[in-house]
Write a protein that holds these residues in place. Structure first.
Motif, short mmCIF file in Angstrom:
data_model
loop_
_atom_site.label_atom_id
_atom_site.label_comp_id
_atom_site.label_asym_id
_atom_site.label_seq_id
_atom_site.Cartn_x
_atom_site.Cartn_y
_atom_site.Cartn_z
N GLN A 1 0.83 -1.20 0.00
CA GLN A 1 0.00 0.00 0.00
C GLN A 1 0.87 1.26 0.00
N HIS A 2 1.92 1.26 0.80
CA HIS A 2 2.80 2.43 0.84
C HIS A 2 3.69 2.49 -0.38
N GLY A 3 4.10 1.33 -0.92
CA GLY A 3 4.95 1.29 -2.10
C GLY A 3 4.24 1.83 -3.32
N GLY A 4 2.93 1.64 -3.42
CA GLY A 4 2.19 2.17 -4.55
C GLY A 4 2.24 3.68 -4.59
N MET A 5 2.17 4.31 -3.44
CA MET A 5 2.25 5.77 -3.37
C MET A 5 3.64 6.23 -3.77
N GLU A 6 4.67 5.52 -3.33
CA GLU A 6 6.04 5.90 -3.67
C GLU A 6 6.27 5.80 -5.17
N VAL A 7 5.74 4.75 -5.77
CA VAL A 7 5.91 4.58 -7.22
C VAL A 7 5.19 5.70 -7.97
N ARG A 8 4.00 6.06 -7.52
CA ARG A 8 3.26 7.13 -8.17
C ARG A 8 4.01 8.45 -8.06
N LEU A 9 4.55 8.75 -6.89
CA LEU A 9 5.31 9.98 -6.70
C LEU A 9 6.59 9.97 -7.55
N LEU A 10 7.22 8.82 -7.65
CA LEU A 10 8.43 8.73 -8.46
C LEU A 10 8.11 8.93 -9.94
N ARG A 11 6.99 8.38 -10.42
CA ARG A 11 6.59 8.60 -11.82
C ARG A 11 6.32 10.07 -12.09
N GLU A 12 5.64 10.74 -11.15
CA GLU A 12 5.37 12.17 -11.31
C GLU A 12 6.68 12.96 -11.35
N ARG A 13 7.62 12.58 -10.52
CA ARG A 13 8.90 13.29 -10.48
C ARG A 13 9.67 13.11 -11.78
N VAL A 14 9.70 11.89 -12.30
CA VAL A 14 10.39 11.63 -13.56
C VAL A 14 9.72 12.39 -14.70
N ALA A 15 8.38 12.41 -14.70
CA ALA A 15 7.66 13.15 -15.75
C ALA A 15 8.01 14.64 -15.69
#
Length: 98
Positions: A44-58
């Motif tokens: 559950q927490h990892g999903g949020m981290e992945v989403r934030l990382l994708r936004e940062r890369v974008a």
């Protein structure tokens, strides 16, 4: 040996042997449940981290596009599904340093 001594010896023996066996039984029976619960929380927490990382890369890709540092900008559909297509080494000829 009277009845009281027999009961006391039985209780002491049961506690010395029974309590560790009961603890081991609980440990081995509850361990899979606890590990599954921990993995669920991590997911559950990892999903949020992945989403934030994708936004940062974008965001970083947009900044690179604005400064003209991306060789061949990928379409949005390809960018999110295939990040491995980014060039490993980019030539710096004619590029402005940021």
């Amino acid at each position: 040996m009277d009845v009281t001594e027999g009961i006391v010896m039985f209780l002491i023996t049961a506690m010395v042997v029974g309590v560790p066996l009961f603890g081991l039984t609980l440990r081995f029976s509850l361990k899979p449940l606890v590990e599954a619960f921990i993995r669920l929380k991590e997911a559950q927490h990892g999903g949020m981290e992945v989403r934030l990382l994708r936004e940062r890369v974008a965001h970083l890709e947009r900044v690179l596009e604005v400064h003209g540092l991306m060789d061949d900008p990928l379409p949005r559909a390809l960018r999110s599904s295939a990040p491995e297509h980014l060039p490993a080494v980019a030539s710096l000829k004619g590029r402005e340093r940021v």
